[in-house]
Scaffold this motif. Structure first.
Motif, short mmCIF file in Angstrom:
data_model
loop_
_atom_site.label_atom_id
_atom_site.label_comp_id
_atom_site.label_asym_id
_atom_site.label_seq_id
_atom_site.Cartn_x
_atom_site.Cartn_y
_atom_site.Cartn_z
N LYS A 1 64.74 50.38 30.52
CA LYS A 1 65.76 50.99 31.04
C LYS A 1 65.17 52.37 32.38
N ASN B 1 69.72 58.19 38.11
CA ASN B 1 68.93 57.68 36.32
C ASN B 1 68.23 57.48 35.69
N ALA B 2 66.61 58.08 36.37
CA ALA B 2 66.40 57.87 35.33
C ALA B 2 66.38 59.20 34.61
N ASN C 1 62.79 52.18 42.44
CA ASN C 1 62.65 53.08 43.33
C ASN C 1 61.33 52.49 43.74
N CYS D 1 59.87 59.75 39.57
CA CYS D 1 60.69 58.51 38.82
C CYS D 1 59.88 58.51 38.14
N TYR E 1 69.76 58.46 31.81
CA TYR E 1 68.03 57.86 30.78
C TYR E 1 67.94 58.48 29.90
N GLU F 1 64.63 51.08 36.83
CA GLU F 1 64.67 52.47 37.64
C GLU F 1 63.92 52.82 38.55
N GLU F 2 62.50 53.06 37.99
CA GLU F 2 61.10 53.22 38.54
C GLU F 2 60.27 51.99 39.52
N SER G 1 68.24 56.20 42.57
CA SER G 1 67.64 55.87 41.40
C SER G 1 67.04 57.29 40.31
N SER G 2 65.64 58.68 41.43
CA SER G 2 65.14 59.34 40.75
C SER G 2 66.21 59.86 39.62
#
Length: 228
Positions: free
Chosen positions: A153, A130-131, A161, A200, A134, A157-158, A127-128
């Motif tokens: 978006k 992915n952020a 996270n 994140c 983006y 994710e944050e 997730s970190s």
């Protein structure tokens, strides 16, 4: 603004994009290293990010020179201010990734049993990453990027996270109760995982700065008015 100014802005944007790409590469390598408990790959992460402070200083100096030489107008000034603050966030993220790699390599050699937490840790790490992706996606296509959509978006994710970290925190604290002799080591693991949570948070700050650069207004307002 003249072509020389826009050329300078392009140079700064390219340097920021390159820094972000290096951080993402190192972050993904760190995830792979954790998956395999590979000390060599953890060390490679540290090597990739060894000059991150130098890179940040170089970008900041380029921004300051652009301020001094061109005296930008309001819109251009917003972008330069945002770039200057973004550099600080990116350097902090990179430094966190480097510390995470070093510490997780050490945890893997300690007596801590990380296997029960491995799926959640990997999701937290993804997730970190992915952020950051983006942010890079929007940053490399800055003219056509939908800033509000990008911000949402990153916020998703944050939020994911934060939830994952809360679950991991409870699980690891329970482990501390069961294995008191390793309590200090497990507390250190939590500290290492917090680096991913902070990454994140900082990505949200960068997305917020991008909104400010494009739309103006007050920098701190966007996280209050944009809803997921």
């Amino acid at each position: 603004m003249g072509s020389k100014y826009h050329e300078k802005i392009g140079v700064i944007k390219d340097k920021l994009s390159l820094l972000l790409k290096e951080i993402i590469t190192a972050d993904e390598l760190s995830l792979e290293a954790f998956k395999l408990y590979d000390a060599k790959r953890f060390k490679e992460v540290e090597n990739i990010l060894s000059k991150i402070s130098f890179s940040g200083d170089e970008i900041d100096n380029e921004i300051i020179k652009t301020f001094a030489l061109f005296g930008p107008e309001a819109k251009e000034l917003r972008f330069l201010i945002a770039f200057l603050k973004m550099t600080n966030e990116l350097v902090s993220i990179g430094a966190g990734v480097k510390k995470y790699a070093r510490r997780m390599s050490e945890h893997a050699k300690s007596g801590c049993d990380l296997e029960p937490f491995k799926p959640s840790i990997m999701l937290l790490h993804k997730s970190s990453i992915n952020a950051l992706k983006y942010i890079l996606e929007c940053f490399t296509n800055i003219q056509e990027c939908n800033y509000e959509d990008n911000y949402r978006k990153v916020l998703v994710e944050e939020s994911m996270n934060d939830d994952l970290f809360s679950v991991l925190e409870k699980e690891i604290l329970n482990k501390i109760i069961d294995e008191k002799e390793l309590s200090i080591e497990y507390v250190k693991v939590l500290g290492s995982l917090r680096k991913l949570e902070r990454s994140c948070d900082r990505s949200v700050n960068i997305a917020n700065l991008m909104m400010y650069a494009k739309l103006g207004g007050e920098i701190k307002l966007f996280n209050q008015i944009i809803k997921i």
